[in-house]
Design a protein around this motif. Sequence first.
Motif, PDB file in Angstrom:
ATOM      1  N   ARG A  42      44.719  38.853  30.069  1.00 52.42           N
ATOM      2  CA  ARG A  42      44.136  39.821  29.119  1.00 52.42           C
ATOM      3  C   ARG A  42      43.843  41.145  29.819  1.00 52.42           C
ATOM      4  NH1 ARG A  42      41.506  35.200  27.465  1.00 52.42           N
ATOM      5  NH2 ARG A  42      39.602  35.736  28.581  1.00 52.42           N
ATOM      6  N   ALA A  43      43.287  41.070  31.031  1.00 56.99           N
ATOM      7  CA  ALA A  43      42.952  42.284  31.780  1.00 56.99           C
ATOM      8  C   ALA A  43      44.208  43.055  32.181  1.00 56.99           C
ATOM      9  CB  ALA A  43      42.124  41.930  33.013  1.00 56.99           C
ATOM     10  N   LEU A  44      45.243  42.352  32.620  1.00 54.57           N
ATOM     11  CA  LEU A  44      46.479  43.028  33.035  1.00 54.57           C
ATOM     12  C   LEU A  44      47.148  43.735  31.865  1.00 54.57           C
ATOM     13  CD1 LEU A  44      48.088  40.455  35.504  1.00 54.57           C
ATOM     14  CD2 LEU A  44      47.111  42.689  36.061  1.00 54.57           C
ATOM     15  N   LYS A  45      47.104  43.132  30.688  1.00 55.63           N
ATOM     16  CA  LYS A  45      47.726  43.748  29.511  1.00 55.63           C
ATOM     17  C   LYS A  45      47.025  45.052  29.126  1.00 55.63           C
ATOM     18  CE  LYS A  45      49.609  39.503  27.589  1.00 55.63           C
ATOM     19  NZ  LYS A  45      50.994  39.671  27.829  1.00 55.63           N
ATOM     20  N   LYS A  46      45.717  45.133  29.373  1.00 53.70           N
ATOM     21  CA  LYS A  46      44.938  46.336  29.042  1.00 53.70           C
ATOM     22  C   LYS A  46      44.928  47.359  30.173  1.00 53.70           C
ATOM     23  CE  LYS A  46      41.711  43.811  26.101  1.00 53.70           C
ATOM     24  NZ  LYS A  46      40.309  43.406  25.951  1.00 53.70           N
ATOM     25  N   ASN A  47      45.344  46.944  31.367  1.00 55.79           N
ATOM     26  CA  ASN A  47      45.246  47.797  32.547  1.00 55.79           C
ATOM     27  C   ASN A  47      46.070  49.072  32.422  1.00 55.79           C
ATOM     28  OD1 ASN A  47      44.631  48.507  35.298  1.00 55.79           O
ATOM     29  ND2 ASN A  47      46.725  47.908  35.769  1.00 55.79           N
ATOM     30  N   LYS A  48      45.433  50.194  32.720  1.00 55.44           N
ATOM     31  CA  LYS A  48      46.129  51.480  32.737  1.00 55.44           C
ATOM     32  C   LYS A  48      46.156  52.068  34.149  1.00 55.44           C
ATOM     33  CE  LYS A  48      45.340  52.610  27.950  1.00 55.44           C
ATOM     34  NZ  LYS A  48      46.290  51.732  27.406  1.00 55.44           N
ATOM     35  N   GLU A  49      45.587  51.343  35.102  1.00 54.89           N
ATOM     36  CA  GLU A  49      45.530  51.807  36.489  1.00 54.89           C
ATOM     37  C   GLU A  49      46.840  51.513  37.209  1.00 54.89           C
ATOM     38  OE1 GLU A  49      43.074  53.554  37.542  1.00 54.89           O
ATOM     39  OE2 GLU A  49      41.600  53.128  35.992  1.00 54.89           O
ATOM     40  N   ASN A  50      47.128  52.317  38.231  1.00 55.74           N
ATOM     41  CA  ASN A  50      48.311  52.123  39.056  1.00 55.74           C
ATOM     42  C   ASN A  50      47.960  51.143  40.174  1.00 55.74           C
ATOM     43  OD1 ASN A  50      50.482  52.224  40.800  1.00 55.74           O
ATOM     44  ND2 ASN A  50      50.486  54.449  40.994  1.00 55.74           N
ATOM     45  N   PRO A  51      48.525  49.929  40.150  1.00 55.23           N
ATOM     46  CA  PRO A  51      48.177  48.960  41.188  1.00 55.23           C
ATOM     47  C   PRO A  51      48.690  49.345  42.573  1.00 55.23           C
ATOM     48  CG  PRO A  51      49.912  48.091  39.785  1.00 55.23           C
ATOM     49  CD  PRO A  51      49.472  49.392  39.192  1.00 55.23           C
TER      50      PRO A  51
END
Length: 94
Positions: A42-51
């Motif tokens: 769920r968190a990865l789908k919402k993530n907008k940060e550049n890993p």
Amino acid sequence: MKNVAQQLITQKLKQLTTSDIIYYSKKYNIPISKAEAEAIIRALKKNKENPFDSDGRKRMLGKLASITSKDTARAVNKILIKLAKEYGVDHWLE
């Protein structure tokens, strides 16, 4: 080419499944429960940060820690690092 590859990897992170997270956790001997894997997805789908940006990765993992736990966020970071090493792109995470 590096930017294109990073975009593809970031997109792949958003497409991971719970089963994928469980698979990688077992592969790298990093304990993650099914509930934690679901929260990670769920968190990865919402993530907008550049890993691949250290500050972006810290923000991403900080948000994940607030949703799950610090231990889970650390586990995700370990998996990300091990995957990057496996594919020879660990220098992108610096």
